[in-house]
Scaffold this active site. Structure first.
Site, PDB file in Angstrom:
ATOM      1  N   GLU A 198      -3.249   6.841   4.221  1.00  0.00           N
ATOM      2  CA  GLU A 198      -2.497   6.802   2.963  1.00  0.00           C
ATOM      3  C   GLU A 198      -3.039   5.733   2.019  1.00  0.00           C
ATOM      4  O   GLU A 198      -2.380   5.373   1.035  1.00  0.00           O
ATOM      5  CB  GLU A 198      -1.005   6.558   3.236  1.00  0.00           C
ATOM      6  CG  GLU A 198      -0.643   5.165   3.698  1.00  0.00           C
ATOM      7  CD  GLU A 198      -0.787   4.966   5.197  1.00  0.00           C
ATOM      8  OE1 GLU A 198      -0.208   4.011   5.711  1.00  0.00           O
ATOM      9  OE2 GLU A 198      -1.493   5.766   5.839  1.00  0.00           O
ATOM     10  N   ASP A 239      -1.646   1.480  -1.257  1.00  0.00           N
ATOM     11  CA  ASP A 239      -1.129   1.934   0.026  1.00  0.00           C
ATOM     12  C   ASP A 239       0.326   2.372  -0.158  1.00  0.00           C
ATOM     13  O   ASP A 239       1.115   1.671  -0.810  1.00  0.00           O
ATOM     14  CB  ASP A 239      -1.210   0.816   1.069  1.00  0.00           C
ATOM     15  CG  ASP A 239      -0.805   1.299   2.455  1.00  0.00           C
ATOM     16  OD1 ASP A 239      -1.676   1.818   3.162  1.00  0.00           O
ATOM     17  OD2 ASP A 239       0.388   1.169   2.803  1.00  0.00           O
TER      18      ASP A 239
END
Length: 360
Positions: free
Chosen positions: A266, A222
């Site tokens: 993301e 992440d």
């Protein structure tokens, strides 16, 4: 050891009823449902962290401690719960994932529509060509001075048709590859597989590793402070960061036959067949260092210049265990990634290093 009272009343209904009676809303089904939700259901929501669930429970009981407990306050608490459930990073990631899936489906349908149209035109063109060939053959037979001349001309027509058919076949093979890419790869990060392709690969990889008795691990990545990047520089810059990160991940994944995909937003993953958790952690550390060293230079169409961004990632790594399935593996890697965030970001955390209380 559980008491006989707890066995008779595993959900603490009597305690809940006593609390409601003390608050003056005994027997009210709405308040009963609200308390049971806060006490029991919130604790089993894997979508949220333990801190988030504790905050929600505390907020609900804090509001219930106020007076009066009327319908207005009930609606206020329910609205707060709805906001918590819908307006959070996890749900935002899920919405982004659904949007990406819709975008992927739209691109696939558009591509398939073009292919079907081309097939129709190609079929019509082939039929017209055969008709012209038949008419030309009749004319050649009428004008030819000998059967050998007729065969020569007919052979030339057939050779031309075979050559064109081969070229058309090569074109359709390329279109088939394009369709496969559209179906399996992320529409924004074209070097990474899509979430839909990842789900299928996880199930197939689990079965392969089970049969061959080899380990299977997952890296869950992440981007740190990605929302700040988007808010400060805009989504165009954020998308550029993800594209560069996708290139780094893809290059690393190729070096150890990993399967790099976009999980959502993301969040990116690499599925590692044949790698133990310890080996995957070492590989993940290489990725983390490469990302931290890479200057992300935004390429904007506007004249505005943005200085290079220094981006970091938090990575969680987990290995599938006995009796676990692919969903358990994803959840474990996700938990390890959140632990990396909690511990300060820009680090790799192995799920096996977490204490049991932090993995529940």
């Amino acid at each position: 050891m559980a008491t006989s009272q707890e066995h008779k009343n595993p959900n603490g209904l009597e305690a809940v009823q006593e609390t409601l009676a003390r608050l003056g809303v005994a027997g009210d089904a709405d308040w009963m449902a609200l308390v049971l939700f806060a006490r029991n259901l919130v604790s089993v929501m894997d979508l949220f962290t333990e801190d988030q669930k504790a905050q929600l429970q505390a907020r609900v009981f804090e509001q219930m401690a106020k007076r009066p407990l009327d319908q207005r306050r009930f609606r206020h608490i329910v609205q707060h719960i709805q906001t918590f459930l819908l307006d959070n990073q996890k749900m935002s990631d899920l919405r982004s994932q659904l949007a990406a899936e819709r975008q992927g489906f739209d691109a696939l349908y558009e591509e398939m529509g073009k292919v079907f149209t081309e097939i129709q035109h190609s079929t019509q063109a082939r039929e017209h060509k055969i008709q012209r060939m038949g008419a030309a053959t009749e004319q050649d037979i009428a004008e030819a001075e000998s059967p050998a001349e007729v065969l020569r001309r007919l052979r030339g027509m057939i050779t031309d048709m075979v050559s064109q058919a081969r070229e058309e076949a090569r074109s359709w093979q390329e279109r088939a590859r394009q369709l496969e890419h559209t179906a399996n790869f992320d529409p924004l990060l074209s070097e990474l597989y899509s979430r839909r392709a990842l789900d299928a690969q996880l199930s197939a990889a689990q079965e392969r590793c089970r049969r061959s008795n080899t380990p299977m691990s997952l890296m869950f990545l992440d981007v740190d402070n990605f929302k700040t990047i988007n808010d400060t520089h805009g989504h165009q810059v954020g998308d550029g960061v993800l594209r560069v990160l996708a290139a780094i991940l893809s290059a690393h994944a190729m070096s150890f036959s990993g399967y790099a995909a976009r999980f959502g937003g993301e969040e990116l993953v690499i599925l590692c067949e044949g790698l133990t958790e310890a080996t995957a952690v070492a590989r993940a550390e290489d990725i983390r260092q490469d990302v931290a060293r890479c200057p992300f230079v935004p390429h904007l169409t506007s004249p505005e210049t943005v200085p290079p961004l220094h981006v970091t990632v938090s990575i969680g790594v987990a290995q599938i265990g006995p009796g676990q399935n692919a969903s358990d593996l994803v959840l474990a890697a996700d938990q390890a990634m959140y632990a990396a965030k909690t511990q300060g970001r820009n680090r790799v955390v192995a799920h096996g290093s977490l204490t049991p209380s932090r993995t529940t």
